[in-house]
Design a protein around this motif. Structure first.
Motif, PDB file in Angstrom:
ATOM      1  N   TYR A 189       0.835  -1.198   0.000  1.00 47.19           N
ATOM      2  CA  TYR A 189       0.000   0.000   0.000  1.00 47.19           C
ATOM      3  C   TYR A 189       0.873   1.252   0.000  1.00 47.19           C
ATOM      4  O   TYR A 189       0.623   2.207  -0.751  1.00 47.19           O
ATOM      5  N   MET A 190       1.924   1.246   0.807  1.00 49.98           N
ATOM      6  CA  MET A 190       2.827   2.389   0.902  1.00 49.98           C
ATOM      7  C   MET A 190       3.478   2.667  -0.454  1.00 49.98           C
ATOM      8  O   MET A 190       3.614   3.820  -0.873  1.00 49.98           O
ATOM      9  N   GLU A 191       3.893   1.615  -1.139  1.00 47.40           N
ATOM     10  CA  GLU A 191       4.589   1.787  -2.410  1.00 47.40           C
ATOM     11  C   GLU A 191       3.647   2.242  -3.528  1.00 47.40           C
ATOM     12  O   GLU A 191       4.087   2.819  -4.515  1.00 47.40           O
ATOM     13  N   GLN A 192       2.357   1.987  -3.373  1.00 44.15           N
ATOM     14  CA  GLN A 192       1.383   2.449  -4.365  1.00 44.15           C
ATOM     15  C   GLN A 192       1.021   3.919  -4.179  1.00 44.15           C
ATOM     16  O   GLN A 192       0.610   4.587  -5.128  1.00 44.15           O
ATOM     17  N   CYS A 193       1.176   4.432  -2.956  1.00 44.59           N
ATOM     18  CA  CYS A 193       0.811   5.822  -2.655  1.00 44.59           C
ATOM     19  C   CYS A 193       2.006   6.732  -2.930  1.00 44.59           C
ATOM     20  O   CYS A 193       2.621   7.280  -2.004  1.00 44.59           O
ATOM     21  N   ARG A 194       2.339   6.910  -4.192  1.00 41.20           N
ATOM     22  CA  ARG A 194       3.549   7.643  -4.523  1.00 41.20           C
ATOM     23  C   ARG A 194       3.429   9.142  -4.281  1.00 41.20           C
ATOM     24  O   ARG A 194       4.404   9.802  -3.960  1.00 41.20           O
ATOM     25  N   ASP A 195       2.241   9.686  -4.444  1.00 36.97           N
ATOM     26  CA  ASP A 195       2.110  11.143  -4.321  1.00 36.97           C
ATOM     27  C   ASP A 195       1.728  11.585  -2.915  1.00 36.97           C
ATOM     28  O   ASP A 195       1.544  12.767  -2.657  1.00 36.97           O
ATOM     29  N   THR A 196       1.575  10.657  -2.000  1.00 35.32           N
ATOM     30  CA  THR A 196       1.267  10.977  -0.607  1.00 35.32           C
ATOM     31  C   THR A 196       2.110  10.095   0.307  1.00 35.32           C
ATOM     32  O   THR A 196       2.726   9.127  -0.146  1.00 35.32           O
ATOM     33  N   THR A 197       2.109  10.425   1.575  1.00 37.44           N
ATOM     34  CA  THR A 197       2.766   9.593   2.588  1.00 37.44           C
ATOM     35  C   THR A 197       1.699   9.090   3.537  1.00 37.44           C
ATOM     36  O   THR A 197       1.145   9.881   4.320  1.00 37.44           O
ATOM     37  N   PRO A 198       1.336   7.820   3.482  1.00 39.20           N
ATOM     38  CA  PRO A 198       0.277   7.295   4.349  1.00 39.20           C
ATOM     39  C   PRO A 198       0.627   7.477   5.827  1.00 39.20           C
ATOM     40  O   PRO A 198       1.792   7.383   6.214  1.00 39.20           O
ATOM     41  N   SER A 199      -0.372   7.750   6.633  1.00 34.54           N
ATOM     42  CA  SER A 199      -0.150   7.879   8.074  1.00 34.54           C
ATOM     43  C   SER A 199       0.011   6.500   8.703  1.00 34.54           C
ATOM     44  O   SER A 199      -0.361   5.472   8.117  1.00 34.54           O
ATOM     45  N   VAL A 200       0.565   6.490   9.905  1.00 33.25           N
ATOM     46  CA  VAL A 200       0.731   5.229  10.631  1.00 33.25           C
ATOM     47  C   VAL A 200      -0.622   4.579  10.879  1.00 33.25           C
ATOM     48  O   VAL A 200      -0.765   3.353  10.793  1.00 33.25           O
ATOM     49  N   SER A 201      -1.632   5.400  11.157  1.00 32.63           N
ATOM     50  CA  SER A 201      -2.964   4.835  11.415  1.00 32.63           C
ATOM     51  C   SER A 201      -3.514   4.142  10.169  1.00 32.63           C
ATOM     52  O   SER A 201      -4.126   3.068  10.270  1.00 32.63           O
ATOM     53  N   GLU A 202      -3.295   4.729   8.994  1.00 30.41           N
ATOM     54  CA  GLU A 202      -3.732   4.095   7.742  1.00 30.41           C
ATOM     55  C   GLU A 202      -3.026   2.758   7.535  1.00 30.41           C
ATOM     56  O   GLU A 202      -3.645   1.754   7.173  1.00 30.41           O
ATOM     57  N   LEU A 203      -1.708   2.770   7.727  1.00 30.30           N
ATOM     58  CA  LEU A 203      -0.923   1.556   7.505  1.00 30.30           C
ATOM     59  C   LEU A 203      -1.271   0.473   8.520  1.00 30.30           C
ATOM     60  O   LEU A 203      -1.352  -0.711   8.187  1.00 30.30           O
ATOM     61  N   ALA A 204      -1.478   0.888   9.773  1.00 33.70           N
ATOM     62  CA  ALA A 204      -1.843  -0.087  10.808  1.00 33.70           C
ATOM     63  C   ALA A 204      -3.192  -0.724  10.490  1.00 33.70           C
ATOM     64  O   ALA A 204      -3.374  -1.941  10.654  1.00 33.70           O
ATOM     65  N   ALA A 205      -4.133   0.096   9.997  1.00 43.36           N
ATOM     66  CA  ALA A 205      -5.442  -0.439   9.620  1.00 43.36           C
ATOM     67  C   ALA A 205      -5.309  -1.403   8.448  1.00 43.36           C
ATOM     68  O   ALA A 205      -5.967  -2.456   8.408  1.00 43.36           O
ATOM     69  N   MET A 206      -4.440  -1.074   7.498  1.00 43.17           N
ATOM     70  CA  MET A 206      -4.207  -1.959   6.365  1.00 43.17           C
ATOM     71  C   MET A 206      -3.654  -3.305   6.829  1.00 43.17           C
ATOM     72  O   MET A 206      -3.994  -4.359   6.296  1.00 43.17           O
ATOM     73  N   ALA A 207      -2.815  -3.252   7.868  1.00 42.03           N
ATOM     74  CA  ALA A 207      -2.212  -4.480   8.389  1.00 42.03           C
ATOM     75  C   ALA A 207      -3.104  -5.196   9.390  1.00 42.03           C
ATOM     76  O   ALA A 207      -2.846  -6.355   9.741  1.00 42.03           O
ATOM     77  N   GLY A 208      -4.154  -4.494   9.869  1.00 39.59           N
ATOM     78  CA  GLY A 208      -5.044  -5.091  10.865  1.00 39.59           C
ATOM     79  C   GLY A 208      -4.417  -5.157  12.243  1.00 39.59           C
ATOM     80  O   GLY A 208      -4.694  -6.074  13.021  1.00 39.59           O
ATOM     81  N   LEU A 209      -3.562  -4.156  12.552  1.00 39.09           N
ATOM     82  CA  LEU A 209      -2.861  -4.137  13.834  1.00 39.09           C
ATOM     83  C   LEU A 209      -3.078  -2.799  14.530  1.00 39.09           C
ATOM     84  O   LEU A 209      -3.440  -1.807  13.893  1.00 39.09           O
ATOM     85  N   SER A 210      -2.855  -2.765  15.838  1.00 43.16           N
ATOM     86  CA  SER A 210      -2.864  -1.485  16.541  1.00 43.16           C
ATOM     87  C   SER A 210      -1.656  -0.677  16.083  1.00 43.16           C
ATOM     88  O   SER A 210      -0.669  -1.235  15.598  1.00 43.16           O
ATOM     89  N   GLU A 211      -1.716   0.645  16.252  1.00 46.06           N
ATOM     90  CA  GLU A 211      -0.606   1.480  15.800  1.00 46.06           C
ATOM     91  C   GLU A 211       0.692   1.136  16.508  1.00 46.06           C
ATOM     92  O   GLU A 211       1.755   1.054  15.881  1.00 46.06           O
ATOM     93  N   VAL A 212       0.622   0.938  17.813  1.00 43.89           N
ATOM     94  CA  VAL A 212       1.838   0.637  18.581  1.00 43.89           C
ATOM     95  C   VAL A 212       2.447  -0.678  18.117  1.00 43.89           C
ATOM     96  O   VAL A 212       3.663  -0.781  17.872  1.00 43.89           O
TER      97      VAL A 212
END
Length: 292
Positions: A189-212
């Motif tokens: 997901y991170m590598e597809q978002c070339r024109d933006t920088t995904p937030s940790v909350s977005e990435l954590a949700a993508m992974a199905g994990l808590s942010e910490v």
């Protein structure tokens, strides 16, 4: 075998190797150089501002710096808490039978190591084990140190370490090991978002994990925090566009979500050792380190 009788394994390829832990803020490191050896500095953890030749870098955990013979290096600021391995590696072209290579191969290895000296190299976490194994065997702390084949084992570990350095240092990004499925989804997901920088909350949700837990698991699997990986990936894409398109530097910077052309140029110079325009003009050749 008791403590007094242990013997370490010495080979001419490695002049010295050790590891330091800086637990508290400490005085700056003195400027030094080694006339007949490469120095390999591998930061296990923490952050360390560093000046090598005429360039200033900030190494982060997992970064390695290749310092060519005769190039001055040190740290002007107070050292932060960190753990650092160092190795003095004999110059391949001057060390007869280096890793049992012939003269032609040794000269080629020397050239390739020099090409890796233009910027910090981020290595997979498994590389730390190679440094520790080499250190333990030289000090006699590893059981294999007493083996009849100990010198061959040390050279095998050194060969694997150098192969990792060349593989990562001659590309823009370090190759990733097989990732856990949840972290792999976030990386994709991170590598597809070339024109933006995904937030940790977005990435954590993508992974199905808590942010910490996501931040901890990501760093353990990839070897760096999510933001650091995202930046390095964008710079890798930028480097390819500089070589393979006629897009302006500003257009490339904007397309990858950098706030300005200056922000992009600063980050590019930090990681690749030269400006975007110089990188394009040279066809991707990173200039060697020079003294001031």
């Amino acid at each position: 075998m008791n403590e007094e009788m242990r013997e370490g394994v010495e080979i001419p390829e490695i002049q010295d190797i050790d590891m330091f832990r800086f637990v508290y803020a400490f005085q700056p490191m003195v400027t030094e150089s080694h006339e007949d050896a490469f120095e390999l500095l591998y930061l296990k953890s923490g952050q360390k501002p560093f000046k090598i030749g005429n360039r200033e870098w900030t190494l982060v955990g997992g970064d390695l710096a290749v310092i060519p013979p005769g190039v001055e290096h040190g740290q002007n600021s107070v050292q932060n808490r960190s753990s650092l391995y160092f190795m003095l590696l004999s110059e391949p072209e001057k060390c007869e039978n280096f890793l049992f290579m012939d003269q032609t191969a040794r000269c080629e290895l020397q050239k390739r190591l020099l090409k890796c000296a233009g910027r910090p190299i981020h290595l997979p976490p498994v590389v730390q084990k190679s440094f520790q194994q080499l250190l333990d065997m030289q000090k006699g702390d590893a059981p294999e140190s007493q083996s009849l084949l100990a010198p061959a084992l040390v050279r095998a570990h050194l060969t694997l370490l150098l192969e990792s350095i060349l593989a990562c240092g001659e590309g823009v990004e370090a190759p990733l090991r097989t990732l856990p499925p949840d972290i792999a989804r976030a990386v994709d997901y991170m590598e597809q978002c070339r024109d933006t920088t995904p937030s940790v909350s977005e990435l954590a949700a993508m992974a199905g994990l808590s942010e910490v837990w996501f931040k901890q698991k990501f760093k353990r699997a990839v070897g760096m925090p999510p933001a650091e990986y995202c930046l390095r990936h964008k710079l890798g894409v930028a480097a390819q566009q500089l070589l393979n398109t006629k897009y302006s530097i500003t257009r490339i910077a904007m397309s990858l979500g950098f706030s300005s052309g200056q922000h992009f140029s600063t980050a590019f110079r930090h990681y690749l050792g030269c400006s975007p325009s110089d990188y394009r003009k040279s066809g991707g050749e990173i200039p060697e380190l020079d003294e001031e």
